[in-house]
Design an enzyme around this catalytic site. Structure first.
Site, PDB file in Angstrom:
ATOM      1  N   LYS A 122       0.862  -1.216   0.104  1.00  0.00           N
ATOM      2  CA  LYS A 122      -0.040  -0.027  -0.018  1.00  0.00           C
ATOM      3  C   LYS A 122       0.821   1.184   0.061  1.00  0.00           C
ATOM      4  CE  LYS A 122      -3.772  -2.024   2.640  1.00  0.00           C
ATOM      5  NZ  LYS A 122      -4.696  -2.053   3.950  1.00  0.00           N
ATOM      6  N   GLY A 177      16.523  -4.737   0.429  1.00  0.00           N
ATOM      7  CA  GLY A 177      16.608  -4.952  -1.005  1.00  0.00           C
ATOM      8  C   GLY A 177      16.069  -6.513  -1.363  1.00  0.00           C
ATOM      9  N   ASP A 219      14.413  -1.293   1.164  1.00  0.00           N
ATOM     10  CA  ASP A 219      15.101  -1.341   2.821  1.00  0.00           C
ATOM     11  C   ASP A 219      16.271  -2.585   2.523  1.00  0.00           C
ATOM     12  OD1 ASP A 219      15.664  -1.906   5.344  1.00  0.00           O
ATOM     13  OD2 ASP A 219      13.756  -1.705   5.861  1.00  0.00           O
TER      14      ASP A 219
END
Length: 305
Positions: free
Chosen positions: A126, A197, A195
């Protein structure tokens, strides 16, 4: 002169040195620009010719605006925000206006790179919806005002990659795994934050199995974390320290999405909105291990814009 000017700049962020030099020389006349292209003994050039404009732009896309480790953000008193979050956030880390302006610049990079290709935008939900809406709108505006209009189709991929403030590690796909509509298409994955990855690597691996023509990734925020793969993202808004940020649709257990600014959550906010596990105990936190999970739900939402 160059060094003295730079030393007196007070910025909450830093630019790659080649980008800083590019913006600095733009303040000179063309004559001064030519004269300053190589300055013996200057630490910015290190006895060599500076980067070409193309290389500078590449650095701007791949790394973005670099937020310093010691940046403490802006006082909350300087901005408006939902009053019910007064004690739940420490500061305004990146103001909304700065985010929007940087998004406009990323849109220009994308329009130039995709040329005449029609693109399928995969918005990661989201947290990515605000960034995606603004980015796609900028692409459309640029197209209406130039001869580089990109037909843009938007799809949504729903991810749940955090329990409290811990990023997940494993990739579990729930719902339809069929992304066959990507075959032969130019794809732009739009993610709010990258973050560790690991999530993006797994998502890219899944996407490429459907043989798209091209895949690029736009990340609004990329964290400086150990062993992160810098090649995962093609367009970066901001490189930030490893801090947990909320706002601009980024959440902490579904809270803070209604913040316009990107902010740093406070200890009070973490404790107040901490999610309980199914056993009734607190979930993973910064210093506590936990069961990490990731859910991806893929759904076609909208056709050509």
């Amino acid at each position: 002169m160059l060094l003295n000017f730079r030393a007196h700049l007070v910025l909450p962020f830093s630019l790659p040195k080649e980008l800083f030099f590019f913006f600095f020389v733009c303040m000179f006349s063309p004559k001064e620009h030519k004269r300053c292209r190589s300055i013996p003994g200057n630490s910015l050039t290190s006895h060599r010719t500076i980067f070409t404009l193309r290389e500078m732009e590449h650095a701007g896309k791949k790394r973005g605006i670099v937020i310093k480790d010691d940046w403490t953000g802006y006082s909350l008193d300087l901005f408006t925000y939902p009053e019910h979050y007064r004690h739940d956030i420490d500061n305004v880390y990146i103001p909304h206006g700065v985010v929007v302006n940087r998004t406009e610049r990323l849109a220009r990079y994308i329009v130039e790179d995709f040329a005449d290709d029609n693109i399928v935008v995969l918005c990661v939900l989201k947290g990515g919806y605000e960034f995606c809406v603004d980015l796609v709108e900028c692409i459309k505006v640029l197209g209406r005002n130039s001869n580089k209009y990109l037909e843009t189709r938007v799809e949504f991929i729903r991810l749940k990659s955090y329990l409290n403030d811990q990023s997940t590690e494993d990739l579990h796909i729930i719902g339809s795994r069929d992304l066959s509509f990507l075959r032969g298409k130019s794809v732009l994955i739009v993610e709010a934050i990258v973050d560790t990855g690991k999530t993006m690597k797994a998502l890219l691996k899944h996407v490429v199995t459907f043989q798209p023509k091209m895949v690029k990734v736009a990340g609004l925020l990329v964290k400086r974390t150990p062993n992160v793969d810098e090649n995962l993202t093609d367009y970066v808004g901001f490189e930030i320290p490893n801090r947990f940020v909320v706002g601009y649709a980024l959440d902490y257990n579904e809270y803070f999405r209604d913040l316009n600014h990107i902010c740093v959550i406070s200890k009070i906010g973490k404790q107040k909105y901490k999610k309980l596990t199914h056993e009734g105990e607190s979930g993973a936190d910064e210093d506590v291990g936990g069961r990490w999970r990731e859910i991806i739900q893929v759904g076609i939402v909208q056709g050509p814009l």
